[in-house]
Design a protein around this motif. Structure first.
Motif: not given
Length: 228
Positions: A38-43, A51-57, A82-91, A117-123
């Motif tokens: 989770l900390d790696r994800y935050r970083e 580079q791109i506006n993903l969060t204000r937090h 469960n099989r989960v689809l997160d809609v409009g995932s953003g960051g 979406a490209k950022v999500l792929f990279a993350m």
């Protein structure tokens, strides 16, 4: 400067040195490997956010007090496996946070804005997560696959969400939403536009937000099916 009225709560943003400290403050217990991921994800999220506006937090308090708390409150109501689809995932909130904290779930994330979406792929690649990233609208994703649960936070008003999914309830069983204090007005608008007629809605719970206010978890499902 005038003092805040008794009904107003001043913003609260305590300072923390580590993610473990922030999690402890909000009484969140996770396995240490999950904390580290989770900390790696935050970083990674904060790095891409330059580079791109993903969060204000962009403090540990807001990351945990808003993003992690929201994601875990939502995850409490998702059945094992469960099989989960997160809609409009953003960051990646709540989708990637849920995937990290609930590895039993089969989470996919969907984002129609191609840059995000490209950022999500990279993350996902950098973090080594087994999370499919769908660079399309959720309606298009639901034409290709089925899911047990759809999740969404801060994507659109309820009426707009139900308009999008109106013809796709055969592709999923339930819709779980994080909403704020305007959810009652949003429900009234959805009823006025006729989107609630075939559906059941239940408020599953509420919890305080960092800095004041309240969030709620809503579940929607079709009337002709059993309650999930």
């Amino acid at each position: 400067m005038s003092e805040p009225s008794p009904t107003e709560q001043p913003p609260v943003d305590p300072e923390f040195g580590t993610l473990n400290e922030a999690l402890a403050h909000f009484e969140i217990e996770l396995e240490q490997p999950q904390v580290e991921l989770l900390d790696r994800y935050r970083e990674v999220l904060w790095r891409f956010n330059e580079q791109i506006n993903l969060t204000r937090h962009t403090t540990l308090a807001k990351f945990v007090g808003r993003d992690v708390v929201d994601s875990l409150e939502l995850a409490k109501h998702i059945a094992q496996g469960n099989r989960v689809l997160d809609v409009g995932s953003g960051g990646g909130v709540p989708g990637l946070v849920i995937a990290i904290c609930r590895p039993d779930l089969k989470v996919s994330v969907c984002e129609s804005t191609q840059k995000k979406a490209k950022v999500l792929f990279a993350m996902v690649e950098e973090l080594g997560l087994s999370v499919p990233v769908l660079a399309c609208r959720a309606e298009e994703a639901l034409e290709l696959s089925t899911y047990d649960t759809l999740t969404a936070r801060a994507v659109a008003p309820l009426a707009k969400l139900l308009y999008w999914f109106n013809l796709h309830w055969d592709a999923f069983d339930e819709l779980l939403l994080i909403k704020g204090k305007s959810w009652v007005e949003e429900r009234a608008e959805a009823r006025h536009r006729g989107f609630m007629k075939p559906l059941e809605l239940r408020k599953l719970g509420d919890y305080p937000m960092l800095g004041g206010g309240e969030s709620v978890i809503l579940r929607l499902w079709r009337k002709e099916t059993d309650e999930p």
